[in-house]
Design a protein around this motif. Structure first.
Motif, PDB file in Angstrom:
ATOM      1  N   GLY A   1      61.978  29.500  46.609  1.00  0.00           N
ATOM      2  CA  GLY A   1      62.216  30.283  45.403  1.00  0.00           C
ATOM      3  C   GLY A   1      61.268  31.446  45.240  1.00  0.00           C
ATOM      4  N   VAL A   2      60.399  31.668  46.215  1.00  0.00           N
ATOM      5  CA  VAL A   2      59.391  32.728  46.140  1.00  0.00           C
ATOM      6  C   VAL A   2      59.810  33.916  46.992  1.00  0.00           C
ATOM      7  CG1 VAL A   2      56.991  33.329  46.663  1.00  0.00           C
ATOM      8  CG2 VAL A   2      57.545  31.068  45.725  1.00  0.00           C
ATOM      9  N   LEU A   3      59.657  35.115  46.443  1.00  0.00           N
ATOM     10  CA  LEU A   3      59.915  36.348  47.180  1.00  0.00           C
ATOM     11  C   LEU A   3      58.588  37.109  47.248  1.00  0.00           C
ATOM     12  CD1 LEU A   3      63.307  37.404  45.531  1.00  0.00           C
ATOM     13  CD2 LEU A   3      62.954  36.073  47.622  1.00  0.00           C
ATOM     14  N   GLY A   4      57.827  36.854  48.293  1.00  0.00           N
ATOM     15  CA  GLY A   4      56.495  37.416  48.433  1.00  0.00           C
ATOM     16  C   GLY A   4      55.542  36.341  48.917  1.00  0.00           C
ATOM     17  N   ASP A   5      54.250  36.649  48.898  1.00  0.00           N
ATOM     18  CA  ASP A   5      53.237  35.701  49.374  1.00  0.00           C
ATOM     19  C   ASP A   5      52.176  35.476  48.301  1.00  0.00           C
ATOM     20  OD1 ASP A   5      51.436  34.133  50.681  1.00  0.00           O
ATOM     21  OD2 ASP A   5      51.071  35.516  52.349  1.00  0.00           O
ATOM     22  N   PRO A   6      52.283  34.398  47.553  1.00  0.00           N
ATOM     23  CA  PRO A   6      51.321  34.137  46.479  1.00  0.00           C
ATOM     24  C   PRO A   6      49.962  33.673  46.979  1.00  0.00           C
ATOM     25  CG  PRO A   6      52.847  32.311  46.652  1.00  0.00           C
ATOM     26  CD  PRO A   6      53.338  33.367  47.600  1.00  0.00           C
ATOM     27  N   THR A   7      49.849  33.289  48.243  1.00  0.00           N
ATOM     28  CA  THR A   7      48.589  32.741  48.745  1.00  0.00           C
ATOM     29  C   THR A   7      47.484  33.797  48.804  1.00  0.00           C
ATOM     30  OG1 THR A   7      49.123  33.125  51.089  1.00  0.00           O
ATOM     31  CG2 THR A   7      49.835  31.030  50.120  1.00  0.00           C
ATOM     32  N   THR A   8      47.852  35.064  48.725  1.00  0.00           N
ATOM     33  CA  THR A   8      46.853  36.141  48.761  1.00  0.00           C
ATOM     34  C   THR A   8      46.421  36.573  47.358  1.00  0.00           C
ATOM     35  OG1 THR A   8      48.581  37.839  48.817  1.00  0.00           O
ATOM     36  CG2 THR A   8      47.794  37.006  50.937  1.00  0.00           C
ATOM     37  N   ALA A   9      46.957  35.952  46.324  1.00  0.00           N
ATOM     38  CA  ALA A   9      46.670  36.347  44.944  1.00  0.00           C
ATOM     39  C   ALA A   9      45.230  36.035  44.563  1.00  0.00           C
ATOM     40  CB  ALA A   9      47.624  35.631  43.990  1.00  0.00           C
ATOM     41  N   THR A  10      44.645  36.896  43.726  1.00  0.00           N
ATOM     42  CA  THR A  10      43.290  36.691  43.220  1.00  0.00           C
ATOM     43  C   THR A  10      43.210  37.099  41.753  1.00  0.00           C
ATOM     44  OG1 THR A  10      42.484  38.917  43.766  1.00  0.00           O
ATOM     45  CG2 THR A  10      42.320  37.224  45.492  1.00  0.00           C
ATOM     46  N   THR A  11      42.216  36.579  41.070  1.00  0.00           N
ATOM     47  CA  THR A  11      41.991  36.942  39.677  1.00  0.00           C
ATOM     48  C   THR A  11      41.609  38.413  39.553  1.00  0.00           C
ATOM     49  OG1 THR A  11      41.249  34.680  39.199  1.00  0.00           O
ATOM     50  CG2 THR A  11      40.662  36.385  37.610  1.00  0.00           C
ATOM     51  N   ALA A  12      40.796  38.895  40.478  1.00  0.00           N
ATOM     52  CA  ALA A  12      40.384  40.301  40.447  1.00  0.00           C
ATOM     53  C   ALA A  12      41.582  41.226  40.603  1.00  0.00           C
ATOM     54  CB  ALA A  12      39.355  40.572  41.545  1.00  0.00           C
ATOM     55  N   GLU A  13      42.479  40.867  41.499  1.00  0.00           N
ATOM     56  CA  GLU A  13      43.689  41.672  41.669  1.00  0.00           C
ATOM     57  C   GLU A  13      44.547  41.600  40.416  1.00  0.00           C
ATOM     58  OE1 GLU A  13      46.699  43.901  43.989  1.00  0.00           O
ATOM     59  OE2 GLU A  13      44.532  43.843  43.611  1.00  0.00           O
ATOM     60  N   GLY A  14      44.557  40.455  39.780  1.00  0.00           N
ATOM     61  CA  GLY A  14      45.312  40.310  38.540  1.00  0.00           C
ATOM     62  C   GLY A  14      44.798  41.224  37.445  1.00  0.00           C
ATOM     63  N   LEU A  15      43.484  41.353  37.338  1.00  0.00           N
ATOM     64  CA  LEU A  15      42.898  42.254  36.352  1.00  0.00           C
ATOM     65  C   LEU A  15      43.274  43.699  36.643  1.00  0.00           C
ATOM     66  CD1 LEU A  15      41.024  43.028  34.022  1.00  0.00           C
ATOM     67  CD2 LEU A  15      39.100  42.879  35.623  1.00  0.00           C
ATOM     68  N   ARG A  16      43.211  44.087  37.914  1.00  0.00           N
ATOM     69  CA  ARG A  16      43.570  45.459  38.291  1.00  0.00           C
ATOM     70  C   ARG A  16      45.028  45.749  37.955  1.00  0.00           C
ATOM     71  NH1 ARG A  16      46.104  48.362  42.009  1.00  0.00           N
ATOM     72  NH2 ARG A  16      46.837  46.516  43.149  1.00  0.00           N
ATOM     73  N   LEU A  17      45.919  44.832  38.308  1.00  0.00           N
ATOM     74  CA  LEU A  17      47.343  45.014  38.033  1.00  0.00           C
ATOM     75  C   LEU A  17      47.618  45.017  36.531  1.00  0.00           C
ATOM     76  CD1 LEU A  17      48.809  42.688  40.803  1.00  0.00           C
ATOM     77  CD2 LEU A  17      49.033  45.177  40.701  1.00  0.00           C
ATOM     78  N   TRP A  18      46.903  44.184  35.790  1.00  0.00           N
ATOM     79  CA  TRP A  18      47.086  44.121  34.346  1.00  0.00           C
ATOM     80  C   TRP A  18      46.693  45.443  33.694  1.00  0.00           C
ATOM     81  CZ3 TRP A  18      49.639  42.206  30.610  1.00  0.00           C
ATOM     82  CH2 TRP A  18      49.161  42.212  29.297  1.00  0.00           C
ATOM     83  N   GLU A  19      45.580  46.005  34.107  1.00  0.00           N
ATOM     84  CA  GLU A  19      45.144  47.289  33.548  1.00  0.00           C
ATOM     85  C   GLU A  19      46.155  48.389  33.854  1.00  0.00           C
ATOM     86  OE1 GLU A  19      41.251  47.696  35.221  1.00  0.00           O
ATOM     87  OE2 GLU A  19      40.289  46.580  33.586  1.00  0.00           O
ATOM     88  N   GLU A  20      46.740  48.375  35.058  1.00  0.00           N
ATOM     89  CA  GLU A  20      47.776  49.352  35.400  1.00  0.00           C
ATOM     90  C   GLU A  20      49.025  49.142  34.557  1.00  0.00           C
ATOM     91  OE1 GLU A  20      48.649  49.256  39.540  1.00  0.00           O
ATOM     92  OE2 GLU A  20      46.763  50.221  40.144  1.00  0.00           O
TER      93      GLU A  20
END
Length: 213
Positions: free
Chosen positions: A172-191
Motif C-alpha cells: 500500500g506504499v508508494l515510495g520509500d518510508p525507510t529513509t524518513a527522518t524528523t529533520a526532513e519532516g521539519l524542512r518539508l513542514w516549513e515549506e
C-alpha cells in the motif's frame, strides 16, 4: 476553513487518519483572529485504497455534494470559505464543488497540502512519513516501515486506475518510508506552511478549479 482528509491505509507504519492529521495541522497553523477552523471532514474519495483494511471512502460524487452543502451553509455567516485538502483523491471533487460555489456567488476556494514533488513518492513514503515524524511521532511505527513501489506515478497510473494501489504495491506504499527522518519532516513542514500561507494571502482562486494559486 475546513480541513479535508481521508480515512485510508497508509502502509503498516502510519495511521489511517494521516491525511486528516496533515490537513488539520495545516489549517491550525494558518489560523488568524478572523479565521474559524471547522472540525475536519475525515472521509473522502479513497476508492483506490479500498482493497486495504481500514479504508473508508464516500466516493467522489457524495464528496462533491457534501462540500457544496457545507460551503452553502458556511457562507450564510462567513465571508470566505476555504478547504484545506490533505488527500489527492479528493481533488476531482474539489474541482467540481468549489467552482459551483463560486458560480453561486460564494467566495470559496481550496488549497493543497503539498507534501512531495517527487512522482515516485506519493503515498506513505519518504515525505509523508517524515512529516508525520515531525508532527505526530507517537503515531509512527518505523519498525514496520518497508519500501513500496518507487516507480514514478505516470508509469503506474494505468495500473492504478484499473486495480487501485494494490495492483502496484502489496504494502500500500508508494515510495520509500525507510529513509524518513524528523529533520526532513521539519524542512518539508516549513515549506508546506510557507506555500499554504502564500496561497491564502494572495487569494487567487483558479477560474476552472477554484484552487488557490
Amino acid at each position: 476553513m475546513l480541513p479535508l482528509g481521508a480515512t485510508e491505509q497508509h502502509g503498516a507504519h502510519l495511521p489511517t487518519q494521516t491525511d486528516t492529521l496533515l490537513a488539520t495541522a495545516t489549517a491550525d497553523v494558518l489560523t488568524a483572529a478572523d479565521v474559524h477552523v471547522l472540525p475536519a471532514l475525515a472521509y473522502g474519495a479513497s476508492g483506490e485504497h479500498q482493497s486495504f483494511p481500514g479504508t473508508v471512502s464516500m466516493g467522489t460524487e457524495v464528496l462533491v455534494q457534501t462540500l457544496i452543502e457545507l460551503g452553502r451553509s458556511v457562507s450564510t455567516w462567513a465571508t470566505r470559505f476555504v478547504v484545506v485538502n490533505g488527500h489527492g483523491g479528493n481533488v476531482d471533487a474539489l474541482r467540481q464543488a468549489i467552482p459551483l460555489l463560486r458560480y453561486e456567488g460564494r467566495d470559496a476556494a481550496w488549497l493543497p497540502c503539498r507534501t512531495s514533488v517527487d512522482p515516485a513518492d506519493t503515498h506513505a513514503g519518504h515525505a509523508e512519513t517524515s512529516l508525520m515524524l515531525h508532527l505526530h511521532p507517537d503515531l509512527v511505527r518505523m519498525d514496520r516501515a518497508v519500501p513500496g513501489c518507487t516507480r514514478p506515478l505516470p508509469e503506474i497510473l494505468p495500473a492504478l486506475r484499473d486495480g487501485g494501489v494494490a495492483a502496484v504495491s502489496p504494502s500500500g506504499v508508494l515510495g520509500d518510508p525507510t529513509t524518513a527522518t524528523t529533520a526532513e519532516g521539519l524542512r518539508l513542514w516549513e515549506e508546506l506552511v510557507a506555500d499554504a500561507r502564500g496561497r491564502l494571502a494572495r487569494w487567487a482562486p483558479g477560474k476552472a478549479d477554484g484552487m488557490l494559486r
